[in-house]
Scaffold this motif. Structure first.
Motif, PDB file in Angstrom:
ATOM      1  N   ASP A 132       0.872  -1.268  -0.053  1.00 60.87           N
ATOM      2  CA  ASP A 132      -0.009  -0.019   0.135  1.00 60.87           C
ATOM      3  C   ASP A 132       0.735   1.225  -0.112  1.00 60.87           C
ATOM      4  O   ASP A 132       1.559   1.574   0.918  1.00 60.87           O
ATOM      5  CB  ASP A 132      -0.755   0.272   1.440  1.00 60.87           C
ATOM      6  N   LEU A 133       0.672   2.046  -0.957  1.00 57.03           N
ATOM      7  CA  LEU A 133       1.688   3.198  -1.047  1.00 57.03           C
ATOM      8  C   LEU A 133       1.184   4.522  -0.086  1.00 57.03           C
ATOM      9  O   LEU A 133       1.979   5.364  -0.103  1.00 57.03           O
ATOM     10  CB  LEU A 133       1.586   3.625  -2.592  1.00 57.03           C
ATOM     11  N   ALA A 134       0.212   4.243   0.438  1.00 64.74           N
ATOM     12  CA  ALA A 134      -0.558   5.144   1.236  1.00 64.74           C
ATOM     13  C   ALA A 134       0.693   5.506   2.536  1.00 64.74           C
ATOM     14  O   ALA A 134       0.523   6.612   2.975  1.00 64.74           O
ATOM     15  CB  ALA A 134      -1.998   5.114   1.830  1.00 64.74           C
ATOM     16  N   TYR A 135       1.456   4.086   2.902  1.00 67.95           N
ATOM     17  CA  TYR A 135       2.372   4.278   4.123  1.00 67.95           C
ATOM     18  C   TYR A 135       3.720   4.628   3.783  1.00 67.95           C
ATOM     19  O   TYR A 135       4.482   4.602   4.455  1.00 67.95           O
ATOM     20  CB  TYR A 135       2.147   2.718   4.689  1.00 67.95           C
ATOM     21  N   THR A 136       3.613   5.313   2.330  1.00 67.11           N
ATOM     22  CA  THR A 136       5.161   5.670   2.044  1.00 67.11           C
ATOM     23  C   THR A 136       4.945   7.305   2.081  1.00 67.11           C
ATOM     24  O   THR A 136       3.995   7.736   2.228  1.00 67.11           O
ATOM     25  CB  THR A 136       5.679   5.326   0.871  1.00 67.11           C
ATOM     26  N   LYS A 137       6.170   7.956   1.901  1.00 66.37           N
ATOM     27  CA  LYS A 137       6.299   9.478   1.775  1.00 66.37           C
ATOM     28  C   LYS A 137       6.796   9.331   0.205  1.00 66.37           C
ATOM     29  O   LYS A 137       7.440  10.427  -0.036  1.00 66.37           O
ATOM     30  CB  LYS A 137       7.357   9.873   2.437  1.00 66.37           C
ATOM     31  N   MET A 138       6.148   8.590  -0.674  1.00 70.40           N
ATOM     32  CA  MET A 138       6.382   8.913  -2.125  1.00 70.40           C
ATOM     33  C   MET A 138       6.194  10.017  -2.818  1.00 70.40           C
ATOM     34  O   MET A 138       4.908  10.407  -2.552  1.00 70.40           O
ATOM     35  CB  MET A 138       5.752   7.686  -2.652  1.00 70.40           C
ATOM     36  N   ASN A 139       6.767  10.693  -3.494  1.00 70.66           N
ATOM     37  CA  ASN A 139       6.552  11.862  -4.325  1.00 70.66           C
ATOM     38  C   ASN A 139       6.407  11.331  -5.585  1.00 70.66           C
ATOM     39  O   ASN A 139       7.317  11.047  -6.517  1.00 70.66           O
ATOM     40  CB  ASN A 139       7.657  12.739  -4.232  1.00 70.66           C
ATOM     41  N   ASP A 140       5.037  11.241  -5.933  1.00 72.38           N
ATOM     42  CA  ASP A 140       4.632  10.387  -7.267  1.00 72.38           C
ATOM     43  C   ASP A 140       5.097  11.311  -8.361  1.00 72.38           C
ATOM     44  O   ASP A 140       4.755  10.812  -9.821  1.00 72.38           O
ATOM     45  CB  ASP A 140       3.285  10.298  -7.307  1.00 72.38           C
ATOM     46  N   LYS A 141       5.451  12.493  -8.201  1.00 72.96           N
ATOM     47  CA  LYS A 141       6.013  13.521  -9.415  1.00 72.96           C
ATOM     48  C   LYS A 141       7.270  13.291  -9.748  1.00 72.96           C
ATOM     49  O   LYS A 141       7.768  13.696 -10.796  1.00 72.96           O
ATOM     50  CB  LYS A 141       5.956  15.027  -9.218  1.00 72.96           C
ATOM     51  N   ARG A 142       8.044  12.456  -9.121  1.00 72.47           N
ATOM     52  CA  ARG A 142       9.393  12.223  -9.157  1.00 72.47           C
ATOM     53  C   ARG A 142       9.976  10.808  -9.143  1.00 72.47           C
ATOM     54  O   ARG A 142      11.056  10.535  -9.136  1.00 72.47           O
ATOM     55  CB  ARG A 142      10.216  13.056  -7.926  1.00 72.47           C
ATOM     56  N   ILE A 143       8.980   9.964  -9.379  1.00 72.59           N
ATOM     57  CA  ILE A 143       9.335   8.536  -9.467  1.00 72.59           C
ATOM     58  C   ILE A 143      10.359   8.161 -10.704  1.00 72.59           C
ATOM     59  O   ILE A 143      10.075   8.522 -11.593  1.00 72.59           O
ATOM     60  CB  ILE A 143       8.106   7.716  -9.460  1.00 72.59           C
ATOM     61  N   GLU A 144      11.499   7.503 -10.298  1.00 73.29           N
ATOM     62  CA  GLU A 144      12.267   7.119 -11.381  1.00 73.29           C
ATOM     63  C   GLU A 144      12.463   5.797 -11.675  1.00 73.29           C
ATOM     64  O   GLU A 144      12.859   5.341 -12.883  1.00 73.29           O
ATOM     65  CB  GLU A 144      13.777   7.803 -11.101  1.00 73.29           C
ATOM     66  N   LYS A 145      12.075   4.816 -10.588  1.00 75.01           N
ATOM     67  CA  LYS A 145      12.362   3.555 -10.864  1.00 75.01           C
ATOM     68  C   LYS A 145      11.497   2.771  -9.844  1.00 75.01           C
ATOM     69  O   LYS A 145      11.504   3.208  -8.455  1.00 75.01           O
ATOM     70  CB  LYS A 145      13.917   3.230 -10.631  1.00 75.01           C
ATOM     71  N   ILE A 146      10.814   1.573 -10.026  1.00 69.39           N
ATOM     72  CA  ILE A 146      10.286   0.735  -9.051  1.00 69.39           C
ATOM     73  C   ILE A 146      10.811  -0.856  -9.317  1.00 69.39           C
ATOM     74  O   ILE A 146      10.959  -1.270 -10.414  1.00 69.39           O
ATOM     75  CB  ILE A 146       8.790   0.541  -9.312  1.00 69.39           C
ATOM     76  N   TRP A 147      11.190  -1.604  -8.217  1.00 67.40           N
ATOM     77  CA  TRP A 147      11.880  -2.826  -8.266  1.00 67.40           C
ATOM     78  C   TRP A 147      11.020  -3.606  -7.128  1.00 67.40           C
ATOM     79  O   TRP A 147      10.987  -3.114  -6.237  1.00 67.40           O
ATOM     80  CB  TRP A 147      12.953  -2.861  -8.650  1.00 67.40           C
ATOM     81  N   LEU A 148      11.145  -4.885  -7.337  1.00 63.88           N
ATOM     82  CA  LEU A 148      10.918  -5.843  -6.573  1.00 63.88           C
ATOM     83  C   LEU A 148      11.991  -6.761  -6.089  1.00 63.88           C
ATOM     84  O   LEU A 148      12.766  -7.309  -7.031  1.00 63.88           O
ATOM     85  CB  LEU A 148       9.582  -6.707  -6.798  1.00 63.88           C
ATOM     86  N   ASP A 149      12.409  -6.875  -4.764  1.00 65.70           N
ATOM     87  CA  ASP A 149      13.207  -7.865  -4.456  1.00 65.70           C
ATOM     88  C   ASP A 149      12.662  -8.906  -3.862  1.00 65.70           C
ATOM     89  O   ASP A 149      11.672  -8.945  -3.009  1.00 65.70           O
ATOM     90  CB  ASP A 149      14.100  -7.171  -3.378  1.00 65.70           C
ATOM     91  N   LEU A 150      12.933 -10.410  -4.353  1.00 68.00           N
ATOM     92  CA  LEU A 150      12.396 -11.579  -3.897  1.00 68.00           C
ATOM     93  C   LEU A 150      13.474 -12.194  -3.028  1.00 68.00           C
ATOM     94  O   LEU A 150      14.453 -12.626  -3.640  1.00 68.00           O
ATOM     95  CB  LEU A 150      11.744 -12.114  -4.824  1.00 68.00           C
ATOM     96  N   ILE A 151      13.652 -12.237  -1.784  1.00 69.12           N
ATOM     97  CA  ILE A 151      14.801 -12.680  -0.962  1.00 69.12           C
ATOM     98  C   ILE A 151      14.410 -13.940  -0.413  1.00 69.12           C
ATOM     99  O   ILE A 151      13.462 -14.131   0.313  1.00 69.12           O
ATOM    100  CB  ILE A 151      15.072 -11.473   0.145  1.00 69.12           C
ATOM    101  N   LEU A 152      15.253 -14.981  -0.544  1.00 69.73           N
ATOM    102  CA  LEU A 152      15.078 -16.395   0.071  1.00 69.73           C
ATOM    103  C   LEU A 152      16.043 -16.315   1.225  1.00 69.73           C
ATOM    104  O   LEU A 152      16.981 -16.278   1.316  1.00 69.73           O
ATOM    105  CB  LEU A 152      15.374 -17.320  -1.053  1.00 69.73           C
ATOM    106  N   GLU A 153      15.432 -16.944   2.424  1.00 69.14           N
ATOM    107  CA  GLU A 153      16.138 -16.814   3.557  1.00 69.14           C
ATOM    108  C   GLU A 153      16.672 -18.267   3.917  1.00 69.14           C
ATOM    109  O   GLU A 153      15.680 -19.335   3.911  1.00 69.14           O
ATOM    110  CB  GLU A 153      15.093 -16.430   4.789  1.00 69.14           C
ATOM    111  N   GLN A 154      17.727 -18.250   4.330  1.00 71.87           N
ATOM    112  CA  GLN A 154      18.444 -19.392   4.634  1.00 71.87           C
ATOM    113  C   GLN A 154      18.123 -20.571   3.696  1.00 71.87           C
ATOM    114  O   GLN A 154      17.626 -21.673   4.029  1.00 71.87           O
ATOM    115  CB  GLN A 154      18.119 -20.104   5.982  1.00 71.87           C
ATOM    116  N   PRO A 155      18.516 -20.474   2.439  1.00 74.53           N
ATOM    117  CA  PRO A 155      18.174 -21.314   1.402  1.00 74.53           C
ATOM    118  C   PRO A 155      18.912 -22.542   1.040  1.00 74.53           C
ATOM    119  O   PRO A 155      18.745 -23.404   0.248  1.00 74.53           O
ATOM    120  CB  PRO A 155      18.429 -20.794  -0.160  1.00 74.53           C
TER     121      PRO A 155
END
Length: 253
Positions: free
Chosen positions: A210-233
């Motif tokens: 939910d982006l409402a819980y961020t302080k995102m400035n929607d006029k200046r967004i340069e990049k969005i990415w997702l990290d998928l992290i495996l714990e103790q694989p």
């Protein structure tokens, strides 16, 4: 092959066997033996062709972006790794940073990489993604193993803090393993992060950011990415059967 000559030969073959089938009752035993033997020889290749074609045509179509989406979705995406074949289908002992395709980069910090990756063709009836990614991890002395998935520019168009991103995954695990999903939104010099823990023992899992819980400035967004992290694989096999993302507005309260 579907040339004019091929179609002509096929038509003549059908006419020939239609004639044979219509004359069986008046055929003598010698002719019947010939017809039977020829029909059996043809049937071997016909059955093989039908079996193979049915199997291939039942697979998810390469390039498919079809998957269920919440009501009000205004952007959706399946990364290319799960839609089409990679140039290199397998990889052993990868470096600490390896680009798998235009969207996905593998990261880890092992001194000695005992990791193998292989892209799979999904064949299950329930599969919607044409491809999956299998990771076999043996000895692992690092602190993290992750996939960084860069969202395309369309994910940023028209975005506001009233939006949510939804992640849906199908992850098969030989042993239960923790999976952390972290959405990163870079705006100007700052990066907002939303972290979600996926269930250890669930195959199908979803997470919402939910982006409402961020302080995102929607006029200046340069990049969005997702990290998928495996714990103790370590000493585990993980198959990422599917991964999809979509964006929709938060429901009015």
């Amino acid at each position: 092959m579907n040339t004019l000559l091929d179609r002509w030969f096929h038509k003549r073959t059908l006419q020939r066997w239609r004639s044979v089938a219509g004359s069986l009752e008046v055929s003598d035993p010698a002719d019947l033996r010939v017809y039977r033997d020829r029909a059996r020889a043809l049937l071997t290749y016909i059955d093989r062709t039908i079996h193979f074609a049915d199997g291939q045509l039942a697979l998810p179509r390469i390039g498919s972006s079809s998957f269920p989406k919440p009501h009000g979705t205004d952007w959706s995406w399946r990364p290319s790794l799960w839609r089409g074949p990679l140039a290199a289908r397998g990889l052993a002992s990868p470096d600490r940073k390896v680009r798998l395709d235009e969207d996905v980069v593998l990261f880890h910090d092992c001194d000695t990489s005992e990791i193998t990756l292989r892209q799979l063709r999904n064949t299950r009836v329930a599969d919607l993604a044409p491809f999956g990614l299998k990771l076999d991890v043996f000895k692992f002395n690092g602190s993290f193993l992750s996939l960084a998935i860069t969202l395309p520019p369309e994910a940023r168009q028209g975005i506001t803090r009233s939006h949510l991103f939804r992640l849906d995954t199908i992850v098969e695990k030989e042993q239960p393993v923790g999976v952390i999903a972290r959405l990163n939104v870079q705006h100007g010099p700052n990066t907002e992060q939303i972290v979600r823990q996926l269930p250890h023992d669930a195959t199908e899992a979803s997470a919402e950011f939910d982006l409402a819980y961020t302080k995102m400035n929607d006029k200046r967004i340069e990049k969005i990415w997702l990290d998928l992290i495996l714990e103790q694989p370590a000493m585990n096999q993980v198959v990422l059967r599917d991964l999809t993302l979509c964006r929709h507005h938060r429901a009015d309260l």
